[in-house]
Design a protein around this motif. Structure first.
Motif, PDB file in Angstrom:
ATOM      1  N   MET A   1      49.179  62.814  -8.218  1.00 60.01           N
ATOM      2  CA  MET A   1      49.052  61.362  -8.269  1.00 60.01           C
ATOM      3  C   MET A   1      50.139  60.721  -7.408  1.00 60.01           C
ATOM      4  O   MET A   1      51.282  61.122  -7.452  1.00 60.01           O
ATOM      5  CB  MET A   1      49.171  60.854  -9.703  1.00 60.01           C
ATOM      6  CG  MET A   1      48.011  61.234 -10.584  1.00 60.01           C
ATOM      7  SD  MET A   1      46.514  60.380 -10.116  1.00 60.01           S
ATOM      8  CE  MET A   1      45.605  60.435 -11.638  1.00 60.01           C
ATOM      9  N   TYR A  88      39.419  53.625  -8.180  1.00 56.90           N
ATOM     10  CA  TYR A  88      40.724  54.241  -7.974  1.00 56.90           C
ATOM     11  C   TYR A  88      41.602  54.005  -9.207  1.00 56.90           C
ATOM     12  O   TYR A  88      41.574  52.907  -9.778  1.00 56.90           O
ATOM     13  CB  TYR A  88      41.415  53.635  -6.744  1.00 56.90           C
ATOM     14  CG  TYR A  88      40.625  53.808  -5.473  1.00 56.90           C
ATOM     15  CD1 TYR A  88      40.659  55.002  -4.764  1.00 56.90           C
ATOM     16  CD2 TYR A  88      39.822  52.774  -4.983  1.00 56.90           C
ATOM     17  CE1 TYR A  88      39.923  55.170  -3.600  1.00 56.90           C
ATOM     18  CE2 TYR A  88      39.086  52.928  -3.820  1.00 56.90           C
ATOM     19  CZ  TYR A  88      39.138  54.121  -3.135  1.00 56.90           C
ATOM     20  OH  TYR A  88      38.395  54.282  -1.990  1.00 56.90           O
ATOM     21  N   ASP A 100      46.311  54.379  -6.865  1.00 58.81           N
ATOM     22  CA  ASP A 100      46.371  55.735  -6.321  1.00 58.81           C
ATOM     23  C   ASP A 100      45.026  56.045  -5.656  1.00 58.81           C
ATOM     24  O   ASP A 100      43.997  56.091  -6.329  1.00 58.81           O
ATOM     25  CB  ASP A 100      46.637  56.729  -7.455  1.00 58.81           C
ATOM     26  CG  ASP A 100      46.745  58.162  -6.961  1.00 58.81           C
ATOM     27  OD1 ASP A 100      46.635  58.393  -5.735  1.00 58.81           O
ATOM     28  OD2 ASP A 100      46.914  59.055  -7.816  1.00 58.81           O
ATOM     29  N   GLU A 102      44.467  58.818  -3.743  1.00 59.52           N
ATOM     30  CA  GLU A 102      44.349  60.238  -3.410  1.00 59.52           C
ATOM     31  C   GLU A 102      43.145  60.895  -4.072  1.00 59.52           C
ATOM     32  O   GLU A 102      42.920  60.748  -5.279  1.00 59.52           O
ATOM     33  CB  GLU A 102      45.610  60.992  -3.835  1.00 59.52           C
ATOM     34  CG  GLU A 102      46.731  60.874  -2.831  1.00 59.52           C
ATOM     35  CD  GLU A 102      47.910  61.767  -3.184  1.00 59.52           C
ATOM     36  OE1 GLU A 102      48.984  61.509  -2.666  1.00 59.52           O
ATOM     37  OE2 GLU A 102      47.731  62.703  -3.994  1.00 59.52           O
ATOM     38  N   GLY A 103      42.365  61.602  -3.291  1.00 64.17           N
ATOM     39  CA  GLY A 103      41.288  62.416  -3.833  1.00 64.17           C
ATOM     40  C   GLY A 103      40.051  61.652  -4.275  1.00 64.17           C
ATOM     41  O   GLY A 103      39.145  62.237  -4.868  1.00 64.17           O
ATOM     42  N   VAL A 104      40.006  60.334  -4.005  1.00 66.53           N
ATOM     43  CA  VAL A 104      38.824  59.541  -4.390  1.00 66.53           C
ATOM     44  C   VAL A 104      38.086  59.130  -3.122  1.00 66.53           C
ATOM     45  O   VAL A 104      38.662  58.500  -2.245  1.00 66.53           O
ATOM     46  CB  VAL A 104      39.221  58.287  -5.194  1.00 66.53           C
ATOM     47  CG1 VAL A 104      37.982  57.480  -5.563  1.00 66.53           C
ATOM     48  CG2 VAL A 104      40.006  58.677  -6.439  1.00 66.53           C
ATOM     49  N   GLU A 105      36.830  59.502  -3.022  1.00 68.24           N
ATOM     50  CA  GLU A 105      36.030  59.190  -1.837  1.00 68.24           C
ATOM     51  C   GLU A 105      35.063  58.039  -2.136  1.00 68.24           C
ATOM     52  O   GLU A 105      34.496  57.982  -3.236  1.00 68.24           O
ATOM     53  CB  GLU A 105      35.208  60.419  -1.411  1.00 68.24           C
ATOM     54  CG  GLU A 105      36.053  61.611  -1.002  1.00 68.24           C
ATOM     55  CD  GLU A 105      36.860  61.339   0.252  1.00 68.24           C
ATOM     56  OE1 GLU A 105      36.377  60.574   1.114  1.00 68.24           O
ATOM     57  OE2 GLU A 105      37.976  61.899   0.368  1.00 68.24           O
TER      58      GLU A 105
END
Ligand code: FES
Length: 111
Positions: A1, A88, A100, A102-105
């Protein structure tokens, strides 16, 4: 995170939404009338029109282009109901909003 500072609560009043760039990603921050804060993808999953140009009523966001409707708190399409919005992680500390990405498309639904 990896939460990143986006704005303060004074920057985005209840009933408002605004685009921000977080870690190079365009994010739509929504502050509902009920006080819920949501960070979602900035572009409509249909044809990538900016959702900030749409209309917010409660937690319902209607895209201006073809009137697709979303529950932004749940990230779910209402019409059509198969569409989804990427959500997000968000947190507020001392009236500062952090998101955050990161890692969410972002989601797409072209039909
Ligand atoms: S681009 Fe949003 S509904 Fe078509």
């Amino acid at each position: 995170m990896a939460f990143q500072r986006v704005c303060t609560l004074d920057d985005l009043w209840q009933g408002e939404m605004m685009n921000y760039t977080v870690g190079g990603i365009d994010v739509l921050l929504v502050h509902t009338d009920a006080g819920q804060l949501v960070a979602t993808q900035a572009m409509c999953p249909h044809q990538e029109v900016e959702l900030v140009q749409g209309e917010l009523s409660g937690c319902i966001l209607t895209c201006r282009a073809h009137l697709w409707r979303f529950n932004v708190v749940e990230g779910k399409g209402i019409n059509p109901d198969h569409a989804e919005l990427a959500i997000y992680p968000i947190k507020v500390e001392d009236d500062v909003v952090y998101v955050d990405v990161e890692g969410v498309e972002p989601k797409f639904a072209h039909s």
